[in-house]
Enzyme design. Sequence first.
Site, PDB file in Angstrom:
ATOM      1  N   TRP A 155       0.803  -1.249  -0.062  1.00 59.22           N
ATOM      2  CA  TRP A 155      -0.055   0.022   0.013  1.00 59.22           C
ATOM      3  C   TRP A 155       0.857   1.343   0.113  1.00 59.22           C
ATOM      4  O   TRP A 155       1.842   1.338   0.743  1.00 59.22           O
ATOM      5  CB  TRP A 155      -0.822  -0.169   1.222  1.00 59.22           C
ATOM      6  CG  TRP A 155      -1.884   1.234   1.237  1.00 59.22           C
ATOM      7  CD1 TRP A 155      -2.447   1.607   0.419  1.00 59.22           C
ATOM      8  CD2 TRP A 155      -2.161   1.856   2.617  1.00 59.22           C
ATOM      9  NE1 TRP A 155      -3.260   2.719   0.904  1.00 59.22           N
ATOM     10  CE2 TRP A 155      -2.859   2.925   2.316  1.00 59.22           C
ATOM     11  CE3 TRP A 155      -1.308   1.891   3.921  1.00 59.22           C
ATOM     12  CZ2 TRP A 155      -3.174   3.841   3.276  1.00 59.22           C
ATOM     13  CZ3 TRP A 155      -1.893   2.687   4.689  1.00 59.22           C
ATOM     14  CH2 TRP A 155      -2.922   3.772   4.565  1.00 59.22           C
ATOM     15  N   ASP A 236      -1.201  -5.843   8.958  1.00 59.06           N
ATOM     16  CA  ASP A 236      -2.126  -5.052   8.728  1.00 59.06           C
ATOM     17  C   ASP A 236      -3.196  -5.657   8.252  1.00 59.06           C
ATOM     18  O   ASP A 236      -3.260  -6.246   7.132  1.00 59.06           O
ATOM     19  CB  ASP A 236      -1.415  -4.180   7.691  1.00 59.06           C
ATOM     20  CG  ASP A 236      -2.178  -2.961   7.158  1.00 59.06           C
ATOM     21  OD1 ASP A 236      -3.364  -3.084   7.747  1.00 59.06           O
ATOM     22  OD2 ASP A 236      -1.838  -1.959   6.541  1.00 59.06           O
ATOM     23  N   LYS A 272     -13.297  -0.369   5.404  1.00 60.85           N
ATOM     24  CA  LYS A 272     -13.925  -1.288   4.341  1.00 60.85           C
ATOM     25  C   LYS A 272     -14.846  -2.239   4.951  1.00 60.85           C
ATOM     26  O   LYS A 272     -16.088  -2.108   4.272  1.00 60.85           O
ATOM     27  CB  LYS A 272     -12.812  -2.342   3.769  1.00 60.85           C
ATOM     28  CG  LYS A 272     -11.367  -1.329   3.605  1.00 60.85           C
ATOM     29  CD  LYS A 272     -11.822  -0.244   2.322  1.00 60.85           C
ATOM     30  CE  LYS A 272     -10.442   0.422   1.840  1.00 60.85           C
ATOM     31  NZ  LYS A 272      -9.861   1.246   2.485  1.00 60.85           N
TER      32      LYS A 272
END
Length: 423
Positions: A155, A236, A272
């Site tokens: 990311w 993560d 999300k």
Amino acid sequence: MILSKLPGLRLSNHIGSTVKRCLTSSPWADFAMAPPDPIIGLNEAFQRDDFPQKVNVGVGAYRDDAGKPFVLPCVREAEKRLLDQNLDMEYSGIAGDAKFVQAALKFAYGDNSIAMSEGRVQGVQALSGTGGLRVMGELLKRHGHSMIYVPNPTWGNHIPIFNNSGLEVRKYRYYNASTSDLDIDGMIADIKEIPEKTPVLLHACAHNPTGMDPSMEQWKQISELVKKRNLLPFFDCAYQGFASGDAVTDAAALRMFVDDGHLMGLVQSFSKNFGLYGHRIGALSVVGANEEEAKRVVSQMKIVIRPMYSNPPRHGARLVHAILSDSTLSKEFVEQCKGMADRIQSMRTVLRTRLEEAGSKHNWDHITKQIGMFAYSGLSKDQVMAMRERHHIYCTADGRISMAGVTSGNVDYIAQAINDVSK
């Protein structure tokens, strides 16, 4: 009469010279205009485009099949229940909402986690995943670590977050762009060379940006190697439940590492999976050798948090706790989260089919092998820019496509555009 002696003119000249001196001596004079953020700049360019069929597949936020933002019905119901309770708006404390934290950790580590039952898992509320990453980065730097390893690619925000925390960011191989597949051999070879005790960032599921996750057998291999090398795994987890549609499946790698005896860290985001993008809700936790050790680490997290942002927001944390602590709302969340995951997966299948039907000579198997919000298309930067210029389709320069922006109404158009620029 000499014009320069006119009072009004002298005053005008005086004002002009004063303004000039102020401008040249401004404390902000040497501040250059920063380049636009790759994602925000992309969105701004999309907004300026007046082409009627323009498509934005760069945004990392879920959209329904009409291309509209989606609020989970269980979140709406939780909001109503909280409103009826007439709750206060007081500070939540440095570590955040304790009830939320416990619910979040149980969600990630599992109902039957032995480490949790032993008190070895302790954590704090964080400003979503981004805030949790920054707190952990600074915590690691304060306590003797100078570097962290991240997958290549990862990311985009991981690198500046850790750099700004004072850590050197190094990379291990993860993805083979030529085969559009996980580079497990390269990954294993690189991890073998990482210095002992070094933190290693791992994506728990739905790797961003590639969407390509290790199999459970490969995760076992990675776990054994990380333990043998005495590294510090830091997960993560931004897509639990949203990746496969099953929160248990999406947490399998994380839970395997805990069962294998790793002492580790975890950052969670509820943007999300719960659709709480603007609420900035997350959690940061560690698994310690014992309860006392884990609590000491949390005490140090609080030292980092206090001068950074003091304490986190309450409302989103209350929403997550209200859902996870209620059997009916929890069941609805599971169904609704799976509905989002299923829609994205169905769009993967349709996009791949449309590309094959268009006569593309490329192999698009990776689109359906990948999982989660993003498809790592394999398009080059030049092809991405050509798609933007010719077809007004906006994705990031690395070819990452947000499958949330693909709908039954635009998937044919997107497939035609990809085929056109990749011939």
